[in-house]
Design a protein around this motif. Structure first.
Motif, mmCIF file in Angstrom:
data_model
loop_
_atom_site.group_PDB
_atom_site.id
_atom_site.type_symbol
_atom_site.label_atom_id
_atom_site.label_comp_id
_atom_site.label_asym_id
_atom_site.label_seq_id
_atom_site.Cartn_x
_atom_site.Cartn_y
_atom_site.Cartn_z
ATOM 1 N N LEU A 59 38.340 38.575 40.411
ATOM 2 C CA LEU A 59 38.336 37.118 40.588
ATOM 3 C C LEU A 59 38.152 36.708 42.043
ATOM 4 N N GLY A 60 37.804 37.666 42.895
ATOM 5 C CA GLY A 60 37.595 37.367 44.305
ATOM 6 C C GLY A 60 38.867 37.357 45.129
ATOM 7 N N ARG A 61 39.986 37.704 44.491
ATOM 8 C CA ARG A 61 41.252 37.834 45.203
ATOM 9 C C ARG A 61 41.977 39.027 44.599
ATOM 10 N N PRO A 62 42.768 39.728 45.407
ATOM 11 C CA PRO A 62 43.415 40.931 44.876
ATOM 12 C C PRO A 62 44.498 40.620 43.845
ATOM 13 N N ARG A 63 44.464 41.385 42.767
ATOM 14 C CA ARG A 63 45.494 41.348 41.739
ATOM 15 C C ARG A 63 45.770 42.800 41.351
ATOM 16 N N THR A 64 46.830 43.017 40.609
ATOM 17 C CA THR A 64 47.146 44.356 40.133
ATOM 18 C C THR A 64 47.094 44.361 38.618
ATOM 19 N N GLU A 65 46.107 45.061 38.089
ATOM 20 C CA GLU A 65 45.961 45.218 36.650
ATOM 21 C C GLU A 65 46.979 46.239 36.152
#
Length: 153
Positions: free
Chosen positions: A106-112
């Motif tokens: 999404l263009g920003r860091p996330r943790t799946e």
């Protein structure tokens, strides 16, 4: 007493090889086992619409297991109401039950968060959102990724 946790360490690569998991199946086998909606979320990292999942508001006691392979992932005691539209938990049943993947889609860091047994997508984990939980983490899971096994009386 509250214990502070940081966001779990992530794998930088998105493992797609079925051989990397103990419950490996071909994508064709997953398509045959799962409904189209389940396949989209669990195998293609989709997301169900908010407030539509069967476990969003449930308070039934039990254990939430991976819908694809049946491995137990979360206990109902760690579920809390985050008012976000998806079931939220503050900790997995055990750290070896889940896998963390860096997600920049999404263009920003996330943790799946994935099932460590079969690699199925479960949702994402977020830190520091101000919820009163022991870990300061919110595991935002898709209902369709899990099956609730009610506690036995």
């Amino acid at each position: 007493m509250s214990t502070q946790h940081s966001t779990p360490a992530t794998d930088s690569a998105r493992p797609d090889a079925a051989a990397a998991y103990s419950q490996a199946k071909s994508e064709q086998e997953w398509r045959e086992q799962l409904s189209p909606e389940e396949y989209h979320v669990l195998r293609e990292a989709g997301t169900e619409r908010p407030f539509t999942g069967e476990y969003n508001s449930t308070t039934t006691e039990g254990v939430y297991a991976c819908r694809a392979c049946g491995v137990e992932l979360f206990r109902s005691e760690t579920k809390f109401e985050a008012h976000c539209g998806w079931p939220s938990f503050y900790a997995p049943l055990a750290e070896d039950r889940v896998q963390y993947i860096q997600d920049d889609s999404l263009g920003r860091p996330r943790t799946e968060v994935r099932c460590a047994s079969c690699g199925s997508h479960l949702g994402h984990v977020f830190e520091g959102e101000g919820y009163e939980t022991p870990t300061d983490l919110r595991y935002c899971m898709n209902s369709i990724s899990m099956t609730l096994v009610p506690a036995q009386d």
